[in-house]
Scaffold this motif. Structure first.
Motif, PDB file in Angstrom:
ATOM      1  N   GLU A  17      26.202  -9.076  -6.097  1.00 36.22           N
ATOM      2  CA  GLU A  17      27.594  -9.389  -6.415  1.00 36.22           C
ATOM      3  C   GLU A  17      27.842  -9.397  -7.917  1.00 36.22           C
ATOM      4  OE1 GLU A  17      29.562 -12.589  -4.177  1.00 36.22           O
ATOM      5  OE2 GLU A  17      27.681 -12.798  -3.062  1.00 36.22           O
ATOM      6  N   TYR A  18      28.873  -8.702  -8.298  1.00 35.05           N
ATOM      7  CA  TYR A  18      29.299  -8.684  -9.699  1.00 35.05           C
ATOM      8  C   TYR A  18      29.781 -10.084 -10.110  1.00 35.05           C
ATOM      9  CZ  TYR A  18      32.199  -7.805 -13.805  1.00 35.05           C
ATOM     10  OH  TYR A  18      32.761  -7.854 -15.061  1.00 35.05           O
ATOM     11  N   SER A 159      28.423  -4.016 -15.123  1.00 34.80           N
ATOM     12  CA  SER A 159      29.836  -3.713 -14.896  1.00 34.80           C
ATOM     13  C   SER A 159      30.142  -3.634 -13.400  1.00 34.80           C
ATOM     14  CB  SER A 159      30.215  -2.383 -15.557  1.00 34.80           C
ATOM     15  OG  SER A 159      29.674  -1.291 -14.809  1.00 34.80           O
ATOM     16  N   LYS A 160      31.423  -3.755 -13.054  1.00 41.33           N
ATOM     17  CA  LYS A 160      31.842  -3.604 -11.660  1.00 41.33           C
ATOM     18  C   LYS A 160      31.464  -2.225 -11.135  1.00 41.33           C
ATOM     19  CE  LYS A 160      35.767  -6.818 -11.665  1.00 41.33           C
ATOM     20  NZ  LYS A 160      37.236  -6.946 -11.490  1.00 41.33           N
ATOM     21  N   ARG A 161      31.608  -1.227 -11.979  1.00 41.87           N
ATOM     22  CA  ARG A 161      31.278   0.137 -11.576  1.00 41.87           C
ATOM     23  C   ARG A 161      29.806   0.266 -11.195  1.00 41.87           C
ATOM     24  NH1 ARG A 161      32.497   5.587 -15.189  1.00 41.87           N
ATOM     25  NH2 ARG A 161      32.036   7.097 -13.536  1.00 41.87           N
ATOM     26  N   ALA A 162      28.944  -0.377 -11.973  1.00 40.49           N
ATOM     27  CA  ALA A 162      27.507  -0.312 -11.688  1.00 40.49           C
ATOM     28  C   ALA A 162      27.192  -0.924 -10.333  1.00 40.49           C
ATOM     29  CB  ALA A 162      26.727  -1.019 -12.794  1.00 40.49           C
ATOM     30  N   PHE A 163      27.883  -2.009  -9.990  1.00 43.81           N
ATOM     31  CA  PHE A 163      27.611  -2.693  -8.726  1.00 43.81           C
ATOM     32  C   PHE A 163      28.052  -1.870  -7.511  1.00 43.81           C
ATOM     33  CE2 PHE A 163      26.714  -6.173 -11.462  1.00 43.81           C
ATOM     34  CZ  PHE A 163      25.962  -7.080 -10.731  1.00 43.81           C
ATOM     35  N   THR A 164      28.927  -0.898  -7.722  1.00 43.57           N
ATOM     36  CA  THR A 164      29.306  -0.013  -6.617  1.00 43.57           C
ATOM     37  C   THR A 164      28.325   1.151  -6.473  1.00 43.57           C
ATOM     38  OG1 THR A 164      30.730   1.410  -7.986  1.00 43.57           O
ATOM     39  CG2 THR A 164      31.734  -0.555  -7.010  1.00 43.57           C
ATOM     40  N   SER A 165      27.365   1.245  -7.394  1.00 47.01           N
ATOM     41  CA  SER A 165      26.432   2.378  -7.412  1.00 47.01           C
ATOM     42  C   SER A 165      25.043   2.026  -6.903  1.00 47.01           C
ATOM     43  CB  SER A 165      26.315   2.917  -8.847  1.00 47.01           C
ATOM     44  OG  SER A 165      27.570   3.318  -9.341  1.00 47.01           O
TER      45      SER A 165
END
Length: 225
Positions: A17-18, A159-165
């Motif tokens: 979780e971010y 970052s939020k973007r990293a957590f989606t990856s």
């Protein structure tokens, strides 16, 4: 580009979780991983309790990565980031002035990135860095010390973007009876090698923190390579 990474924890974490984690970790709040399964198992048992080595697939495509071990950076950039996030710092005039200097001339704004790659500073390695800031060891000795114990790099999603990856693959149970002694032995060996290195003394050409401040050395200075 995809990379397999691991995260040692006392629990199974299927969805990182971010926004979780401590702001006082090496690189601030984030999800800390390693490419080494063995190190993740040691981290899972860091408090002498059983844990889990969580395995993930990380898609680096499109992510902005700050690699603090890249040629354009020096160990001083890493130390400046560490000093920004770690709350404890030695209360000596040299150490406090060193912290201010590092922040002013070597700090990298990590908020511009999705992911950070850099050394992992457990308690032993942080104490080595503190010795350098207090002018007790040279830059060369600090650089050598960071390779003791073979802690390698850590990969931190910030970052939020990293957590989606990142995608969970599996979790392996880790027993503290096996891996806490391994972690303790690695730390003990690193400290032993460090003490031996300190006893060898410094070469007249080695650079100390006071030299860096007196000479006005800044990020990119060729003398720091």
């Amino acid at each position: 580009m995809n990379k397999i990474v691991y995260h040692g924890s006392v629990s199974v974490i299927e969805k990182p979780e971010y926004g979780k984690g401590s702001r006082q970790n090496d690189y601030g709040r984030g999800f800390y991983c390693t490419e080494s399964l063995e190190l993740a198992k040691e981290w899972a048992c860091a408090k002498n309790t059983d844990g889990y080595a969580n395995k993930y697939e990380l898609d680096l495509s499109g992510l902005k990565v700050l690699n603090l071990n890249a040629p354009e950076y020096s160990i001083l950039n890493w130390l400046a980031v560490l000093a920004k996030n770690r709350t404890y710092w030695q209360r000596s005039s040299i150490s406090e002035e060193a912290k201010r200097y590092l922040q002013q001339y070597f700090y990298i704004d990590t908020t511009k990135y999705d992911l950070i790659l850099g050394y992992r500073a457990d308690d032993s390695y942080f104490s080595f860095a503190q010795d350098f800031a207090a002018n007790a060891i040279s830059l060369e000795k600090l650089s050598e010390a960071m390779h003791l114990g073979r802690l390698g790099e850590q990969i931190v999603l910030i970052s939020k973007r990293a957590f989606t990856s990142i995608r969970f693959l599996a979790a392996e149970e880790v027993l503290s009876a096996e891996y806490f002694p391994k972690k303790s032995a690695r730390d003990k060996e690193a400290r032993l090698q460090y003490r031996r290195s300190k006893r060898t003394g410094a070469d007249v050409n080695e650079i100390f923190m006071l030299d860096i401040m007196r000479e006005g050395m800044k990020h990119g200075d060729s003398r720091l390579r």
